[in-house]
Write a protein that holds these residues in place. Structure first.
Motif, mmCIF file in Angstrom:
data_model
loop_
_atom_site.group_PDB
_atom_site.id
_atom_site.type_symbol
_atom_site.label_atom_id
_atom_site.label_comp_id
_atom_site.label_asym_id
_atom_site.label_seq_id
_atom_site.Cartn_x
_atom_site.Cartn_y
_atom_site.Cartn_z
ATOM 1 N N ALA A 158 5.463 8.495 18.624
ATOM 2 C CA ALA A 158 6.739 9.203 18.555
ATOM 3 C C ALA A 158 7.507 8.833 17.286
ATOM 4 O O ALA A 158 8.142 9.689 16.659
ATOM 5 N N MET A 159 7.440 7.554 16.902
ATOM 6 C CA MET A 159 8.139 7.133 15.694
ATOM 7 C C MET A 159 7.539 7.801 14.454
ATOM 8 O O MET A 159 8.261 8.239 13.551
ATOM 9 N N LYS A 160 6.206 7.907 14.394
ATOM 10 C CA LYS A 160 5.556 8.556 13.254
ATOM 11 C C LYS A 160 5.918 10.040 13.186
ATOM 12 O O LYS A 160 6.110 10.592 12.098
ATOM 13 N N GLU A 161 6.011 10.692 14.337
ATOM 14 C CA GLU A 161 6.397 12.097 14.347
ATOM 15 C C GLU A 161 7.828 12.280 13.845
ATOM 16 O O GLU A 161 8.130 13.236 13.115
ATOM 17 N N GLN A 162 8.710 11.374 14.241
ATOM 18 C CA GLN A 162 10.087 11.467 13.770
ATOM 19 C C GLN A 162 10.175 11.218 12.267
ATOM 20 O O GLN A 162 10.940 11.875 11.558
ATOM 21 N N GLU A 163 9.381 10.262 11.765
ATOM 22 C CA GLU A 163 9.367 10.015 10.319
ATOM 23 C C GLU A 163 8.806 11.222 9.567
ATOM 24 O O GLU A 163 9.257 11.532 8.461
ATOM 25 N N LYS A 164 7.851 11.898 10.161
ATOM 26 C CA LYS A 164 7.300 13.094 9.530
ATOM 27 C C LYS A 164 8.342 14.203 9.450
ATOM 28 O O LYS A 164 8.460 14.900 8.434
ATOM 29 N N LYS A 165 9.122 14.374 10.521
ATOM 30 C CA LYS A 165 10.184 15.377 10.504
ATOM 31 C C LYS A 165 11.243 15.037 9.470
ATOM 32 O O LYS A 165 11.776 15.918 8.790
ATOM 33 N N MET A 166 11.527 13.746 9.331
ATOM 34 C CA MET A 166 12.504 13.337 8.333
ATOM 35 C C MET A 166 11.998 13.634 6.926
ATOM 36 O O MET A 166 12.758 14.053 6.049
ATOM 37 N N ALA A 167 10.694 13.412 6.699
ATOM 38 C CA ALA A 167 10.122 13.654 5.376
ATOM 39 C C ALA A 167 10.141 15.131 5.016
ATOM 40 O O ALA A 167 10.229 15.498 3.837
ATOM 41 N N GLU A 168 10.061 16.014 6.018
ATOM 42 C CA GLU A 168 10.072 17.447 5.752
ATOM 43 C C GLU A 168 11.461 17.966 5.430
ATOM 44 O O GLU A 168 11.607 19.031 4.827
ATOM 45 N N ASP A 169 12.489 17.219 5.834
ATOM 46 C CA ASP A 169 13.866 17.648 5.571
ATOM 47 C C ASP A 169 14.210 17.363 4.109
ATOM 48 O O ASP A 169 13.836 16.335 3.548
ATOM 49 N N THR A 170 14.930 18.272 3.465
ATOM 50 C CA THR A 170 15.285 18.133 2.046
ATOM 51 C C THR A 170 16.776 18.368 1.857
ATOM 52 O O THR A 170 17.463 18.970 2.697
ATOM 53 N N ALA A 171 17.269 17.895 0.697
ATOM 54 C CA ALA A 171 18.695 18.049 0.392
ATOM 55 C C ALA A 171 19.055 19.488 0.077
ATOM 56 O O ALA A 171 20.225 19.877 0.155
ATOM 57 N N LEU A 202 17.815 5.580 7.359
ATOM 58 C CA LEU A 202 17.530 6.041 8.713
ATOM 59 C C LEU A 202 16.120 5.644 9.152
ATOM 60 O O LEU A 202 15.886 5.301 10.314
ATOM 61 N N GLY A 203 15.165 5.693 8.216
ATOM 62 C CA GLY A 203 13.799 5.276 8.535
ATOM 63 C C GLY A 203 13.743 3.807 8.907
ATOM 64 O O GLY A 203 13.066 3.427 9.877
ATOM 65 N N ARG A 204 14.448 2.972 8.148
ATOM 66 C CA ARG A 204 14.476 1.546 8.482
ATOM 67 C C ARG A 204 15.171 1.315 9.815
ATOM 68 O O ARG A 204 14.752 0.448 10.607
ATOM 69 N N LEU A 205 16.236 2.081 10.082
ATOM 70 C CA LEU A 205 16.938 1.950 11.358
ATOM 71 C C LEU A 205 16.037 2.327 12.520
ATOM 72 O O LEU A 205 16.014 1.655 13.554
ATOM 73 N N ARG A 206 15.247 3.410 12.344
ATOM 74 C CA ARG A 206 14.348 3.844 13.414
ATOM 75 C C ARG A 206 13.267 2.795 13.689
ATOM 76 O O ARG A 206 12.957 2.484 14.845
ATOM 77 N N ARG A 207 12.718 2.216 12.624
ATOM 78 C CA ARG A 207 11.696 1.181 12.809
ATOM 79 C C ARG A 207 12.282 -0.060 13.465
ATOM 80 O O ARG A 207 11.635 -0.695 14.302
ATOM 81 N N LEU A 208 13.506 -0.399 13.083
ATOM 82 C CA LEU A 208 14.158 -1.559 13.689
ATOM 83 C C LEU A 208 14.406 -1.335 15.174
ATOM 84 O O LEU A 208 14.162 -2.225 16.001
#
Length: 312
Positions: free
Chosen positions: A212-225, A243-249
């Protein structure tokens, strides 16, 4: 999109393993379809019971891959039990014991020191010192290697038992927990590498939380400014990294909380079992002492009843 991303990144991951009650000498199983050469991992944690022990079995195929109904699966597993096979059989069977998880590292016996000859010269003394240092270094290396090897085989209190097999044939596989002489409550998982991926570092299929964490990181990577007005790329990338560090923590905190909860449950159950055994042992000792005392009183009374004879 940024707000939604933030909410998704800090939301807890809800993926609990299946909790089953295994009756005395009964079996509870999970079934799933597995392709050839696919990795399958079974994880078990015993939550409660008079004895935190069970037998874990991961095997297959127990039914053909084309079986699609519960009745057909039940019929195939019955034929499997009678000896019919649906491909190259793979099985991993292990005894799960959560009451005896500790192990001690035994050091090697001290080697006899080399005798120092009389009138030892300087060159001979240097050679002897070098040999002693080499032996000490080899002994430390062997001790460290043995401790590391032993540590890999030990599950600390709170960690789940996991075992993984590679399917040699396609079909239905099952992960089963067999109870001992007591009823137990256990948490079970069965994961496939085709759905979760395989972690070469651990040798097991990736867990639900990590997936689930990897899927969320993938969604974050697809988002752009570019999807947000007035947001610069530099600020967006910095926010995404944070946010990625917060999710992993948060994920690590959840893992530690689960492990700590399991550890406390194991320690509580172990203490209760130790107390019960102590009470039973004390009760048994009391009964034995009472029987012995009664027997002694009987013998003494019998002796005194024959006092005239003893007095002659």
């Amino acid at each position: 999109a940024a707000v939604l991303c933030l909410q998704a990144c800090i939301s807890p991951i809800l993926s609990l393993p299946m909790q089953v009650t295994v009756n005395q000498r009964a079996v509870e199983c999970l079934y799933d379809k597995v392709e050839k050469d696919e990795q399958v991992t079974m994880s078990v944690f015993i939550l409660s019971g008079p004895e935190l022990k069970a037998m874990a079995t991961l095997e297959g195929p127990v039914a053909p891959l084309d079986v699609d109904s519960g009745s057909a699966l039940l019929d195939a597993t019955e034929r499997f039990r009678r000896g019919e096979r649906f491909g190259e059989h793979t099985i991993m069977e292990s005894k799960v014991d959560f009451e005896h998880l500790q192990a001690s590292f035994e050091s090697e016996d001290d080697e006899e020191e080399e005798e120092i000859p009389e009138n030892e010269g300087a060159a001979a003394r240097r050679e002897r010192v070098q040999r002693a240092r080499a032996k000490a270094r080899e002994r430390r290396q062997r001790e460290q290697a043995r401790q590391e090897d032993t540590q890999q085989k030990i599950r600390s209190a709170g960690e789940t038992f996991q075992t993984t097999i590679q399917a040699k044939s396609a079909g239905w596989y099952r992960a089963c927990v067999r109870g001992t002489w007591y009823q137990i409550v256990a948490e079970m998982e069965m994961r496939k590498s085709s759905e979760f991926g395989f972690d070469k570092k651990t040798g097991h299929v990736v867990s639900y939380d990590d997936k689930a964490m990897k899927e969320q990181e993938k969604k974050m990577a697809e988002d752009t400014a570019s999807q947000e007005e007035g947001v610069e790329d530099k600020d967006f990338e910095s926010t995404r990294a944070q946010l990625g560090r917060l999710r992993r923590l948060l994920n690590e905190i959840e893992k530690k909380q689960t492990k700590e909860r399991h550890r406390l449950m194991v320690h509580k159950a172990t203490n209760e079992h130790s107390h019960s055994r102590m009470v039973l042992s004390s009760l048994l000792e009391t009964v034995v002492y009472m029987v012995i005392t009664g027997f002694q009183v009987y013998i003494i009374r019998k002796w005194f009843s024959g006092a005239p004879i003893l007095g002659r």
